[in-house]
Design a protein around this motif. Structure first.
Motif, PDB file in Angstrom:
ATOM      1  N   ARG A   1     137.674-106.139  40.713  1.00 35.92           N
ATOM      2  CA  ARG A   1     138.302-105.686  39.472  1.00 35.92           C
ATOM      3  C   ARG A   1     137.194-105.070  38.616  1.00 35.92           C
ATOM      4  NH1 ARG A   1     143.414-104.866  39.639  1.00 35.92           N
ATOM      5  NH2 ARG A   1     143.685-105.343  37.428  1.00 35.92           N
ATOM      6  N   ALA A   2     137.060-103.745  38.736  1.00 37.08           N
ATOM      7  CA  ALA A   2     135.975-103.041  38.063  1.00 37.08           C
ATOM      8  C   ALA A   2     136.165-103.053  36.545  1.00 37.08           C
ATOM      9  CB  ALA A   2     135.902-101.606  38.578  1.00 37.08           C
ATOM     10  N   ARG A   3     135.058-102.921  35.813  1.00 38.94           N
ATOM     11  CA  ARG A   3     135.129-102.877  34.352  1.00 38.94           C
ATOM     12  C   ARG A   3     135.191-101.446  33.837  1.00 38.94           C
ATOM     13  NH1 ARG A   3     130.268-106.853  32.744  1.00 38.94           N
ATOM     14  NH2 ARG A   3     129.322-105.739  34.497  1.00 38.94           N
ATOM     15  N   SER A   4     134.693-100.495  34.618  1.00 44.69           N
ATOM     16  CA  SER A   4     134.796 -99.075  34.282  1.00 44.69           C
ATOM     17  C   SER A   4     134.862 -98.307  35.593  1.00 44.69           C
ATOM     18  CB  SER A   4     133.615 -98.608  33.428  1.00 44.69           C
ATOM     19  OG  SER A   4     132.406 -98.741  34.164  1.00 44.69           O
ATOM     20  N   ILE A   5     135.322 -97.064  35.534  1.00 48.14           N
ATOM     21  CA  ILE A   5     135.517 -96.342  36.794  1.00 48.14           C
ATOM     22  C   ILE A   5     134.845 -94.978  36.830  1.00 48.14           C
ATOM     23  CG2 ILE A   5     137.685 -95.162  36.189  1.00 48.14           C
ATOM     24  CD1 ILE A   5     136.761 -96.925  39.539  1.00 48.14           C
ATOM     25  N   ILE A   6     134.596 -94.348  35.697  1.00 50.05           N
ATOM     26  CA  ILE A   6     133.942 -93.038  35.691  1.00 50.05           C
ATOM     27  C   ILE A   6     132.443 -93.230  35.501  1.00 50.05           C
ATOM     28  CG2 ILE A   6     133.756 -90.786  34.564  1.00 50.05           C
ATOM     29  CD1 ILE A   6     136.637 -90.992  33.718  1.00 50.05           C
ATOM     30  N   SER A   7     131.663 -92.743  36.466  1.00 49.73           N
ATOM     31  CA  SER A   7     130.201 -92.753  36.345  1.00 49.73           C
ATOM     32  C   SER A   7     129.753 -91.389  35.850  1.00 49.73           C
ATOM     33  CB  SER A   7     129.546 -93.051  37.697  1.00 49.73           C
ATOM     34  OG  SER A   7     129.945 -94.310  38.187  1.00 49.73           O
ATOM     35  N   ARG A   8     128.713 -91.372  35.039  1.00 49.43           N
ATOM     36  CA  ARG A   8     128.234 -90.109  34.478  1.00 49.43           C
ATOM     37  C   ARG A   8     126.764 -89.925  34.797  1.00 49.43           C
ATOM     38  NH1 ARG A   8     132.279 -92.038  31.223  1.00 49.43           N
ATOM     39  NH2 ARG A   8     133.889 -90.501  30.722  1.00 49.43           N
ATOM     40  N   ASN A   9     126.348 -88.673  34.983  1.00 45.61           N
ATOM     41  CA  ASN A   9     124.955 -88.377  35.287  1.00 45.61           C
ATOM     42  C   ASN A   9     124.560 -87.065  34.620  1.00 45.61           C
ATOM     43  OD1 ASN A   9     124.472 -85.980  37.384  1.00 45.61           O
ATOM     44  ND2 ASN A   9     126.472 -86.907  37.834  1.00 45.61           N
ATOM     45  N   ASP A  10     123.258 -86.904  34.439  1.00 47.41           N
ATOM     46  CA  ASP A  10     122.738 -85.648  33.881  1.00 47.41           C
ATOM     47  C   ASP A  10     121.670 -85.054  34.802  1.00 47.41           C
ATOM     48  OD1 ASP A  10     120.759 -87.507  33.530  1.00 47.41           O
ATOM     49  OD2 ASP A  10     120.537 -87.220  31.364  1.00 47.41           O
TER      50      ASP A  10
ATOM     51  N   GLU B   1     140.616 -94.507  30.495  1.00 44.32           N
ATOM     52  CA  GLU B   1     139.457 -93.715  30.083  1.00 44.32           C
ATOM     53  C   GLU B   1     139.848 -92.286  29.721  1.00 44.32           C
ATOM     54  OE1 GLU B   1     135.693 -94.087  31.981  1.00 44.32           O
ATOM     55  OE2 GLU B   1     136.206 -95.992  32.936  1.00 44.32           O
ATOM     56  N   LEU B   2     140.787 -91.698  30.467  1.00 40.27           N
ATOM     57  CA  LEU B   2     141.227 -90.347  30.151  1.00 40.27           C
ATOM     58  C   LEU B   2     142.005 -90.310  28.838  1.00 40.27           C
ATOM     59  CD1 LEU B   2     142.406 -88.956  33.628  1.00 40.27           C
ATOM     60  CD2 LEU B   2     140.166 -88.775  32.539  1.00 40.27           C
ATOM     61  N   GLY B   3     142.583 -91.436  28.456  1.00 32.30           N
ATOM     62  CA  GLY B   3     143.367 -91.490  27.230  1.00 32.30           C
ATOM     63  C   GLY B   3     142.562 -91.798  25.982  1.00 32.30           C
ATOM     64  N   LYS B   4     141.269 -92.031  26.136  1.00 36.51           N
ATOM     65  CA  LYS B   4     140.439 -92.346  24.975  1.00 36.51           C
ATOM     66  C   LYS B   4     140.297 -91.127  24.058  1.00 36.51           C
ATOM     67  CE  LYS B   4     137.626 -96.018  27.035  1.00 36.51           C
ATOM     68  NZ  LYS B   4     136.267 -96.412  27.469  1.00 36.51           N
ATOM     69  N   ARG B   5     140.324 -91.388  22.766  1.00 40.14           N
ATOM     70  CA  ARG B   5     140.139 -90.313  21.792  1.00 40.14           C
ATOM     71  C   ARG B   5     138.739 -89.728  21.954  1.00 40.14           C
ATOM     72  NH1 ARG B   5     141.616 -91.735  15.724  1.00 40.14           N
ATOM     73  NH2 ARG B   5     143.622 -91.979  16.805  1.00 40.14           N
ATOM     74  N   GLY B   6     138.667 -88.439  21.994  1.00 40.94           N
ATOM     75  CA  GLY B   6     137.371 -87.770  22.121  1.00 40.94           C
ATOM     76  C   GLY B   6     136.923 -87.536  23.549  1.00 40.94           C
ATOM     77  N   TYR B   7     137.754 -87.926  24.535  1.00 36.38           N
ATOM     78  CA  TYR B   7     137.356 -87.669  25.926  1.00 36.38           C
ATOM     79  C   TYR B   7     137.227 -86.171  26.168  1.00 36.38           C
ATOM     80  CZ  TYR B   7     137.547 -87.089  30.960  1.00 36.38           C
ATOM     81  OH  TYR B   7     137.275 -86.704  32.256  1.00 36.38           O
TER      82      TYR B   7
END
Length: 368
Positions: free
Chosen positions: A61-70, A127-133
């Protein structure tokens, strides 16, 4: 204190090929403080084949699903990995050392002790529904393969695609499994809206080599058939010649590009073998077991492309390498692509303007 195993090649825990698995051993991860060895209790026979470990899937049961990188080496900022570990068992997989964070081995554990993020779609919707995504393409398959064999049962990748399709969110997919054809009913409509671009990874055209190098991935010819099927259905699908292993897989560069172009591919990429952390020892082990006559030469060429080391983690060089052999690979790849009309347009053309955040659940239900 870390105990060192004996160097006797005839010991009980000496590396040996295991049918259907890429790694030949299960070394301790770099975070473990104790090393374990197997001792002969008198019941082992010299002619007894090594055990064939079963695949075990644990629900996570993951706590977050989108990983981000730069990273400047990667052409996407967001990614989703529905699974930890990968049953394909590709011995060269740069993701293997990540199992160390779970106190598991980068060897057999990585391809047999898997974790399924069963709440991936639920988390993605939130996560997609968060304001400011801010919408930017999400890559599926950055670390482990989203269409590895267990996806046939767990269908987590499909559930993620369903959310992305519902929200008109663009994505890219990287896989080496023809199971991606199963989801053409989702991918084809997304492709019409310029929301998806797929890549299939092909390392060689030798089925026998593939059966030891990447034992549970689709056979090379089957992957190229998947490239053709996706392009025929209107889903743009390119090919990744990755990773290129000197004196093992580099001989097929031109043929793979040619076959991919014939299958409708218009984009292609490549990477040179990377050997971070525990991976360098697993690959050395595989070379000694499968191509012992070339093992030393292969490792020498790898070090020539990595500034005299087994691995070079610097941005800008880690994916392509440096030196004469790396330059030769670069030239061969570019010429092959130019000859077959691939990579004429580097922009994948994905549309982020259509994105619509998912609707929040309402206690009154969906009346309109």
């Amino acid at each position: 204190m870390k105990l060192q195993p004996p160097s006797d090649p005839n010991r009980l825990d000496a590396p040996a090929r295991i049918k259907g698995r890429g790694a030949a051993s299960n070394p301790e991860g770099r975070f473990e403080g104790i090393a374990k060895t197997r001792e002969d209790d008198g019941w082992h026979r010299d002619d007894e084949p090594p055990a064939r470990p079963d695949t075990v899937v644990t629900i996570e049961r993951a706590r977050s699903i989108i990983s981000r990188n730069d990273s400047p080496d990667i052409h996407f900022e967001q990614s989703i990995n529905p699974y930890r570990g990968c049953e394909h068992g590709c011995v060269y997989c740069y993701a293997r050392p990540s199992h160390g964070y779970l106190n598991l081995s980068a060897g057999i554990d990585f391809e047999t002790k898997l974790f399924a993020k069963t709440n991936a779609a639920e988390l993605l919707r939130a996560e997609l529904g968060k304001r400011g995504y801010a919408c930017s393409p999400i890559n599926l398959g950055a670390n482990t393969d989203p269409y590895q064999p267990i996806e046939r049962r767990w269908r987590i990748t499909r559930s993620v695609l369903e959310v992305l399709a519902e929200c008109n969110h663009p994505c890219t997919i990287i896989t080496k499994n023809a199971l991606i054809e199963r989801d053409l009913d989702l991918l084809a409509p997304m492709a019409k809206a310029r929301l998806v671009h797929a890549f299939v990874s092909v390392t060689s055209l030798d089925n026998r080599l593939s059966s030891t190098l990447e034992p549970r991935a689709s056979a090379p010819h089957r992957r190229l058939e998947a490239v053709a099927a996706l392009n025929a259905a209107g889903v743009p699908c390119g090919v990744m010649v990755a990773p290129i292993i000197p004196m093992v897989t580099d001989r097929w560069i031109e043929q793979i590009v040619e076959r991919a172009a014939a299958a409708g591919a218009r984009h292609a990429g490549y990477t040179i073998l990377r050997l971070p952390y525990e991976l360098k020892d697993l690959v050395r082990e595989w070379l000694e077991l499968n191509v012992p006559e070339r093992a030393g030469h292969v490792m020498s060429l790898i070090r020539q492309m990595r500034g005299g080391k087994d691995n070079d983690a610097r941005f800008g060089s880690r994916m392509r390498g440096e030196g004469e052999f790396a330059n030769l690979v670069r030239q061969r790849f570019r010429l092959a692509c130019r000859r077959h009309g691939i990579n004429a347009q580097r922009d994948l053309g994905l549309d982020t303007s259509r994105f619509t955040p998912p609707r929040a659940p309402s206690p009154q239900g969906e009346l309109f």
